[in-house]
Design a protein around this motif. Sequence first.
Motif, PDB file in Angstrom:
ATOM      1  N   GLU A  16      40.856  43.039  54.395  1.00 29.70           N
ATOM      2  CA  GLU A  16      40.356  42.708  52.993  1.00 29.70           C
ATOM      3  C   GLU A  16      39.717  44.021  52.537  1.00 29.70           C
ATOM      4  OE1 GLU A  16      37.568  39.769  51.976  1.00 29.70           O
ATOM      5  OE2 GLU A  16      38.936  38.298  52.838  1.00 29.70           O
ATOM      6  N   ALA A  17      39.205  44.816  53.492  1.00 28.06           N
ATOM      7  CA  ALA A  17      38.701  46.070  53.137  1.00 28.06           C
ATOM      8  C   ALA A  17      39.831  47.132  52.743  1.00 28.06           C
ATOM      9  CB  ALA A  17      37.699  46.885  54.128  1.00 28.06           C
ATOM     10  N   ALA A  18      40.791  47.256  53.448  1.00 29.38           N
ATOM     11  CA  ALA A  18      41.941  47.996  53.049  1.00 29.38           C
ATOM     12  C   ALA A  18      42.593  47.619  51.760  1.00 29.38           C
ATOM     13  CB  ALA A  18      42.949  48.015  54.363  1.00 29.38           C
ATOM     14  N   ASP A  27      44.112  51.865  40.548  1.00 32.67           N
ATOM     15  CA  ASP A  27      43.456  51.485  39.548  1.00 32.67           C
ATOM     16  C   ASP A  27      43.743  50.084  39.115  1.00 32.67           C
ATOM     17  OD1 ASP A  27      42.323  53.830  38.856  1.00 32.67           O
ATOM     18  OD2 ASP A  27      44.373  54.645  38.248  1.00 32.67           O
ATOM     19  N   ILE A  28      43.538  49.160  40.226  1.00 36.65           N
ATOM     20  CA  ILE A  28      43.684  47.565  40.155  1.00 36.65           C
ATOM     21  C   ILE A  28      42.162  47.266  40.273  1.00 36.65           C
ATOM     22  CG2 ILE A  28      44.259  45.510  41.056  1.00 36.65           C
ATOM     23  CD1 ILE A  28      46.730  47.300  42.381  1.00 36.65           C
ATOM     24  N   GLY A  29      41.964  46.507  38.990  1.00 35.29           N
ATOM     25  CA  GLY A  29      40.724  45.903  38.863  1.00 35.29           C
ATOM     26  C   GLY A  29      40.009  45.128  39.833  1.00 35.29           C
ATOM     27  N   PRO A  30      38.833  45.223  40.000  1.00 37.18           N
ATOM     28  CA  PRO A  30      38.000  44.533  41.187  1.00 37.18           C
ATOM     29  C   PRO A  30      38.186  43.141  41.038  1.00 37.18           C
ATOM     30  CG  PRO A  30      36.427  45.138  39.786  1.00 37.18           C
ATOM     31  CD  PRO A  30      37.782  45.650  39.059  1.00 37.18           C
ATOM     32  N   SER A  31      38.577  42.632  42.592  1.00 43.24           N
ATOM     33  CA  SER A  31      38.661  41.184  42.768  1.00 43.24           C
ATOM     34  C   SER A  31      38.036  40.704  43.888  1.00 43.24           C
ATOM     35  CB  SER A  31      40.026  40.603  42.683  1.00 43.24           C
ATOM     36  OG  SER A  31      40.444  39.430  43.002  1.00 43.24           O
ATOM     37  N   SER A  32      37.677  39.572  44.060  1.00 41.41           N
ATOM     38  CA  SER A  32      36.813  39.172  45.201  1.00 41.41           C
ATOM     39  C   SER A  32      37.901  38.273  46.289  1.00 41.41           C
ATOM     40  CB  SER A  32      35.664  38.298  45.057  1.00 41.41           C
ATOM     41  OG  SER A  32      36.042  37.189  44.177  1.00 41.41           O
ATOM     42  N   LYS A  33      39.072  37.980  45.265  1.00 39.81           N
ATOM     43  CA  LYS A  33      40.047  37.332  45.979  1.00 39.81           C
ATOM     44  C   LYS A  33      41.314  38.176  46.816  1.00 39.81           C
ATOM     45  CE  LYS A  33      39.356  33.469  43.004  1.00 39.81           C
ATOM     46  NZ  LYS A  33      39.739  32.604  41.871  1.00 39.81           N
ATOM     47  N   PRO A  34      41.589  38.262  48.232  1.00 40.18           N
ATOM     48  CA  PRO A  34      42.317  39.028  48.624  1.00 40.18           C
ATOM     49  C   PRO A  34      43.802  38.719  48.348  1.00 40.18           C
ATOM     50  CG  PRO A  34      41.004  38.143  50.276  1.00 40.18           C
ATOM     51  CD  PRO A  34      40.580  37.242  49.054  1.00 40.18           C
ATOM     52  N   LEU A  35      44.156  37.571  47.908  1.00 37.17           N
ATOM     53  CA  LEU A  35      45.486  37.284  47.752  1.00 37.17           C
ATOM     54  C   LEU A  35      45.756  37.762  46.187  1.00 37.17           C
ATOM     55  CD1 LEU A  35      46.352  33.450  48.649  1.00 37.17           C
ATOM     56  CD2 LEU A  35      47.368  35.704  49.422  1.00 37.17           C
ATOM     57  N   LEU A  37      44.513  40.587  45.269  1.00 34.45           N
ATOM     58  CA  LEU A  37      44.685  41.890  45.270  1.00 34.45           C
ATOM     59  C   LEU A  37      46.069  42.298  45.833  1.00 34.45           C
ATOM     60  CD1 LEU A  37      41.163  42.716  46.812  1.00 34.45           C
ATOM     61  CD2 LEU A  37      42.007  43.420  44.741  1.00 34.45           C
ATOM     62  N   LEU A  38      46.613  41.388  46.980  1.00 34.28           N
ATOM     63  CA  LEU A  38      47.770  41.638  47.623  1.00 34.28           C
ATOM     64  C   LEU A  38      48.947  41.342  46.439  1.00 34.28           C
ATOM     65  CD1 LEU A  38      49.881  41.712  49.795  1.00 34.28           C
ATOM     66  CD2 LEU A  38      49.434  39.262  49.997  1.00 34.28           C
ATOM     67  N   PHE A  39      48.677  40.453  45.521  1.00 38.88           N
ATOM     68  CA  PHE A  39      49.818  40.350  44.590  1.00 38.88           C
ATOM     69  C   PHE A  39      49.866  41.567  43.663  1.00 38.88           C
ATOM     70  CE2 PHE A  39      49.234  35.520  45.214  1.00 38.88           C
ATOM     71  CZ  PHE A  39      50.124  35.550  46.254  1.00 38.88           C
ATOM     72  N   ALA A  40      48.860  41.949  43.168  1.00 39.59           N
ATOM     73  CA  ALA A  40      48.584  43.139  42.280  1.00 39.59           C
ATOM     74  C   ALA A  40      49.285  44.498  42.820  1.00 39.59           C
ATOM     75  CB  ALA A  40      47.119  43.221  41.784  1.00 39.59           C
ATOM     76  N   LEU A  41      48.945  44.568  44.259  1.00 42.76           N
ATOM     77  CA  LEU A  41      49.465  45.779  44.939  1.00 42.76           C
ATOM     78  C   LEU A  41      50.797  45.555  45.045  1.00 42.76           C
ATOM     79  CD1 LEU A  41      46.632  46.183  47.532  1.00 42.76           C
ATOM     80  CD2 LEU A  41      47.159  47.897  45.890  1.00 42.76           C
ATOM     81  N   GLN A  42      51.450  44.491  45.547  1.00 48.59           N
ATOM     82  CA  GLN A  42      52.961  44.296  45.278  1.00 48.59           C
ATOM     83  C   GLN A  42      53.620  44.642  44.055  1.00 48.59           C
ATOM     84  OE1 GLN A  42      52.775  40.439  47.333  1.00 48.59           O
ATOM     85  NE2 GLN A  42      54.685  41.172  47.870  1.00 48.59           N
ATOM     86  N   GLN A  43      52.973  44.251  42.982  1.00 51.64           N
ATOM     87  CA  GLN A  43      53.593  44.396  41.606  1.00 51.64           C
ATOM     88  C   GLN A  43      53.345  46.015  41.323  1.00 51.64           C
ATOM     89  OE1 GLN A  43      51.158  41.903  38.898  1.00 51.64           O
ATOM     90  NE2 GLN A  43      53.050  40.615  38.860  1.00 51.64           N
ATOM     91  N   ALA A  44      52.089  46.752  41.944  1.00 49.91           N
ATOM     92  CA  ALA A  44      52.326  47.957  41.551  1.00 49.91           C
ATOM     93  C   ALA A  44      53.180  48.701  42.651  1.00 49.91           C
ATOM     94  CB  ALA A  44      50.820  48.393  41.795  1.00 49.91           C
ATOM     95  N   GLU A  45      53.929  48.195  43.540  1.00 54.76           N
ATOM     96  CA  GLU A  45      54.868  48.603  44.390  1.00 54.76           C
ATOM     97  C   GLU A  45      54.206  49.646  45.406  1.00 54.76           C
ATOM     98  OE1 GLU A  45      58.273  50.252  42.367  1.00 54.76           O
ATOM     99  OE2 GLU A  45      58.715  48.407  41.511  1.00 54.76           O
TER     100      GLU A  45
END
Length: 102
Positions: A16-18, A27-35, A37-45
């Motif tokens: 989660e920390a990573a 520059d992905i907005g803060p979220s308390s939900k790991p999923l 963050l995962l989806f946003a990071l995937q979209q950002a490639e």
Amino acid sequence: MGSSEGKVVAGWLMIEAALREAATEHDIGPSSKPLELLFALQQAEALTEETAGLIEEARRLRNAVVHGKAEGFSFIAAQNYAHSATNIAARIRAEAGLTPEA
């Protein structure tokens, strides 16, 4: 919570920390939900499909252990999870450009 469960929770917290560090880097907005963050990071490639799959697998196992649905989960399995979580966190950071890839 026993020591096996504690190792799993600690390992998941590293992941989660990573994810949060990688999200900040991209520059992905803060979220308390790991999923999220995962989806946003995937979209950002910022993460490979393989790493995303490892994260999802680690999440499912963590949930099973924490919710008592992983009968017979041994201390050695928990140690292996913690080791894998360390490697997954390192992969997240490397793929997000936070550290050089090992």
